[in-house]
Design a protein around this motif. Structure first.
Motif: not given
Length: 152
Positions: A3-30
Motif C-alpha cells: 500500500s501507499i500511505s495517505g501522505d504518499d498519495i497526497d504527494i503523488l496527487a500534487k505532482a500529477k496536478r502540476a504535470l497534467d496542466r501541460d500533458y496527460a497520457p491517454g489511451d489515444h496515443e502509442e
C-alpha cells in the motif's frame, strides 16, 4: 498489494496536478511513447523530490532536540506520534527504492510492461501507481500465491 500511505498519495496527487496542466497520457496515443515515458519520468522525479523534502523536515525536527513534556501522558503521546512519523519515513525510504527502480526501467525501456507476462500494465494503472511492475491480474495472482504460501 503493497500500500501507499495517505501522505504518499497526497504527494503523488500534487505532482500529477502540476504535470497534467501541460500533458496527460491517454489511451489515444502509442503505448509508452517518448512523451508518455517523459511524463512518468518527471512524475517519478517529482514524487521522489517531495518525499525527500518531507524527510528533511522530519530530520530537522529530530535534530532540534528531544521533547521535554512534563506530563507523562503528553510525553507518551509525543513519543507515539514520533514513532508513527518514523515508520512513515521508513515506508517512504522503501518507496524511494521502488521509484529508483521504475526510473531504471524507463532508462532500459522496460517501464510500463508487466515483469511476469510481458503485457502492457496500462496507462490508468501507471497513473494510479507509477511504480507498478505487474498488470492487475498478475498482481492479484501473485498475492494469491503469497497468501497460500503464508497459510502453509
Amino acid at each position: 498489494m503493497a500500500s501507499i500511505s495517505g501522505d504518499d498519495i497526497d504527494i503523488l496527487a500534487k505532482a500529477k496536478r502540476a504535470l497534467d496542466r501541460d500533458y496527460a497520457p491517454g489511451d489515444h496515443e502509442e503505448y509508452m511513447s517518448p512523451q508518455q515515458l517523459n511524463y512518468f519520468r518527471v512524475l517519478l522525479l517529482e514524487w521522489k523530490r517531495s518525499i525527500l523534502s518531507a524527510s528533511e523536515n522530519t530530520l530537522q525536527s529530530l535534530q532540534d532536540g528531544p521533547m521535554r513534556e512534563a506530563d507523562l501522558t503528553d510525553r507518551a503521546s509525543s513519543e507515539t506520534d514520533w514513532g508513527i512519523e518514523l515508520r512513515t519515513r521508513d515506508r517512504q525510504r522503501k518507496l524511494i527504492a521502488k521509484i529508483d527502480s521504475a526510473m531504471r526501467r524507463i532508462d532500459e525501456g522496460d517501464y510500463g510492461w508487466c515483469e511476469v507476462t510481458g503485457e502492457p500494465i496500462g496507462i490508468n494503472r501507471l497513473i494510479a501507481r507509477p511504480i507498478a511492475t505487474m498488470t492487475v491480474e498478475a498482481q492479484q495472482a501473485h498475492e494469491r500465491r503469497e497468501k497460500i504460501s503464508r497459510d502453509d
